[in-house]
Each structure stands twice: as C-alpha cells, then as structure tokens.
Design an enzyme around this catalytic site. Structure first.
Site: not given
Length: 478
Positions: A115, A169, A190-191, A220, A269
């Site tokens: 990441r 993801n 997804c939350d 997102h 997002y």
C-alpha cells in the site's frame, strides 16, 4: 490459539461442524471485528457459523490475531458461557477452503508495505496516491487479480457449493474478476454505503434501521439518492436543512452548495474526484512536510501491534483495540483536513460496519432470512446504462438464492459518465491481467479520470513495474 491446528489437515472434512467459514487473510488486523460479530451471533439458537478457519500465509500475524481472538473468547465465556464457535488456523489455501460453506475473502496482496508503494509511486508522478482510487487502485488491482483468480479456482474445486463474501480491495474490481469463475456465488461488500446512510438518517433524527437507502454506483463511487421513510423520500428535507447537512461527515466534506447542486449525497471516496486538487494538495502537504502517507501510518501502527501482541499475548486485545481506535480516528484524515478539519463521529469509531454487513449477508443466505442490503453484484439489468456482467453496488434482495440486484433509477448524466469511465478502467485492468498486456495496463492508467496524461500513465506503469517486480511476470507482453 485455543482449538488451533495451524498448517494441518485436522478437521479438514466437515465432520460434526454444521456451518464452516473460512476467513482468507485470517491474520488481518480487522479480523477480530468479524469474530466479535460471530461470537455475538453464536449465542443464538440458529447461529450462522459453527467453525471458523483462519487462513494466512504469515504465521506471525496468525499468532497475534489468534491471541486477540482468545481474549475475545475469554470475555464471551465470562459473560455468556463457553462459545459455540470453534476457531482453527491454516497456512495452506486448499486445506482452509476444503468443504467450507462460506468463504470471507479479505486478503492484501503485498501487505501494508505494498500500500505504501501504491501511494508513493503515484505521488512521485504528481497524482493522487490512494489504495483503491486512481493510480494506486489500478496498481493494487493488477497485483491482486492473479491471486484472487487462484483463490476463486481453489474454491470452485474444493468448496463448489460455498458462498463467497468478498472484502478484498478494490472490492468491485475483485468481485467482478472472481465472478468470472464463481458466477453469482460471490458477493462483494463495503461498509461505506451503509455508513453514509446511517449518518444521513441520524442527521434528520431518524432511526437508520427504519430508513430505506436509495443508493447506486460502483464500489467507492456511488451516491445516496434517496432516504425513504415509508413511501416518503426525506432526502430533499435534508438537502434543504443547512444545520442538518453540516452535522455529519459527508455534508462537511462536500459542502451544502455542491450537495444541492447534484441532489444527492456522494460516497466519501468521491471527495477524491469532486475535490481532486484539494485532496492531492492535502496529501502532498503532509508528505512534503515530512509526514507519513496513510499507508505508512498503518504500517507503523500495525507493526507495533503485531510485535507487541506476539511478545505479550495476554495483552493482545488491549493492544489491538488501542491500535484500532488510532486507525479509525485517522481514517481519511487528509481529506477531512482539506475540508477544514472534520472530526469523525464517535458512532463511526466502534466498528459496526463491514462486519455487520458480512454477517447480514451470511445470515440471509444460510438461514434464508431475506434482507435488503447494499452489496456488489453483477448488474443483471438493475442499473440502466451498464451491461449485465458489470459488478455494481446497489440494493439487493439477499436470501438463500444469493444476492439479486433490485432495479434502481438511472444515474444522472454526470454520475453515469464517471461510472462508465471508471468501469472501463476496471475492465482494462481485468483484460491486462488475463492477457498479460502492458499496453492494456497503460490504457487503464491513462484513461482513469484522476490521471491527467498518457505521459503520466507511462511514468506510473514504469514506476509500479519497478516497485513490484512480480508485475513483470503478470504483464510479460507489450
């Protein structure tokens, strides 16, 4: 960890277990949230899961998370008696999924260190660095899809009747790639949508559980277009109420003027799209001032936790909960700073997000308890303007037959154009991995709305090929 036979075939056949769940990425930091939800559910006569199999390739992470789960079980035992839920660990994928009824996928290919590289390569090229949005999300997808396909094939072979709940993801992209192998037996979660809906409902003093959310888009990249109480849509009331709009995170992130202009509440997002310059400037200012990227923050937080939990397993839960709160408090901190400094709501810091969605999906399917949930599934005509196989994030009826998307109103023109652009990029990422084509990968970078030139796209592709040598094997062809 109590009841653990890591790396063995012990219990590999279902035996007395009524319902078995494999958690892929079982040493992941957020696994205790899922375990907490399952422990609470285990007190019910119709508990959804009897056995959990944790799969991870990192024994150190498994030991640390196992210690947290042991402390959770101790607390449950003191309050409710012996948990009706067993846990074991595996470091072999085939042994982990064999005979499972449910699979929860939450892997991170390349770990948190990957990441960091996703973010840094993008920032060095002058564009946003975020793990699921823009250049970072493309890089993450390119290296994750080969592993996701391997997992899908293993499930198809060793647990063909299993239902897969995907949280890996980029969730929409990975779900679409896995659905090519598993069909409709994979559901992405997804939350973010449910979190947005809850905050919007609370802003009007409504009970979120009694409010229906009209939401549509991609993972997102979606919009809340309605808040329905009975037959009435109260979203217009919220958009007209200045104080209510300013009382929750998305209202502060985007501002009342813009929300009224589009007549909807964007997923958080979308701040990376609607306020791209501001978001990039905030992140660049943090990094330029010697600060850490979000990925670097998480690496520091989690490395400390995993080391300390392994050294003092009796303190593992306390260490984990402290780190969890630090992580949740700093979520999207640069974006909130760009919007003038927004504090996260206390209700959003205690979990209750993706693990509840995961449990709701699993209960709906295994216990045939129909529910209306916002999840990621193949479109099947539900969202006009996208083909049937495109994975979208929309309300679905979830029951023993799986998740069936419910028909929703068309997206507004600007929404659909953005969705089309990003879906085209996702499709190029999938094709690039399938064919090994660097040209298709380049096209994915160049066509993303947050990458502003083909030259920049070439810089990004070269940078990620250098940062992740395995990508050269994934993309061997021009």
């Amino acid at each position: 960890m109590a009841g653990t036979n890591a790396g063995t075939d012990a219990g590999a056949d279902k035996g007395a277990a009524e319902m078995r769940l494999a958690i892929l990425g079982g040493g992941g930091f957020r696994v205790p949230l899922v375990h907490r939800a399952l422990l609470a559910d285990s007190a019910r006569a119709d508990a959804v899961v009897d056995e959990v199999v944790l799969f991870d390739t990192d024994p150190r992470r498994l030991r640390a998370i196992g210690a947290v789960l042991d402390r959770q079980r101790d607390a449950h035992r003191e309050a409710h008696g012996e948990p009706k839920l067993t846990v074991r660990a595996e470091t072999d994928l085939e042994a982990a999924v064999r005979g499972c009824d449910l699979v929860f996928s939450a892997i991170r290919v390349g770990g948190a260190a990957g990441r960091v590289l996703d973010e840094r390569v993008a920032l060095d090229a002058g564009v946003l660095g975020q793990e699921t949005v823009g250049a970072g999300g493309i890089s993450y997808g390119l290296r994750t899809l080969p592993v996701a396909r391997t997992i899908a094939r293993a499930i198809a072979e060793h647990a063909p009747e299993a239902w897969v709940v995907n949280f890996t993801n980029p969730a929409g992209l990975v779900t679409e790639a896995m659905s090519a192998v598993l069909g409709d037996r994979v559901v992405g979660i997804c939350d973010s949508p449910v979190g947005l809906g809850r905050r919007a409902a609370r802003a009007l003093g409504l009970d979120p559980a009694r409010t229906r959310f009209d939401y549509a888009g991609l993972n997102h990249l979606g919009w809340l277009r309605g808040l329905r109480v009975g037959s009435r849509d109260v979203l217009p009331d919220l958009l007209a109420d200045e104080a209510a709009l300013g009382s929750f995170e998305e209202g502060q992130l985007f501002g009342a003027e813009w929300l009224r202009a589009i007549g909807a509440l964007p997923n958080e997002y979308l701040h990376y799209y609607y306020m791209a310059r501001e978001a990039h400037a905030a992140i660049a200012a943090t990094v330029g001032g010697g600060g850490a990227t979000r990925g670097e923050q998480i690496v520091a937080q989690q490395d400390t936790f995993y080391d300390e939990a392994a050294a003092t397993p009796g303190d593992a839960f306390t260490l984990w909960d402290r780190t969890r709160l630090e992580r949740e408090s700093s979520y999207m901190a640069d974006n909130r700073r760009a919007a003038g400094g927004i504090e996260r709501e206390a209700a959003d810091l205690d979990g209750g997000g993706y693990e509840e969605v995961a449990l709701a999906v699993m209960r709906a399917i295994t216990r045939d308890e129909p529910g209306r949930l916002i999840v990621n599934v193949r479109n099947r005509g539900a969202l006009p303007g996208l083909d049937d196989d495109a994975v979208v994030e929309v309300p679905c009826l979830v029951d023993a037959d799986g998740a069936r998307p419910l028909a929703v109103a068309p997206l507004a023109g600007h929404q659909l154009s953005l969705v089309h652009a990003v879906k085209s990029v996702e499709r190029d990422v999938i094709k690039a991995v399938h064919s090994g084509s660097r040209t298709l990968a380049l096209r994915a970078f160049a066509n993303h709305p947050l990458v502003d030139s083909v030259t920049t796209a070439r810089t990004l592709l070269d940078g990620y090929l250098a940062a992740f040598p395995d990508l050269r094997t994934t993309l061997p062809h021009p």
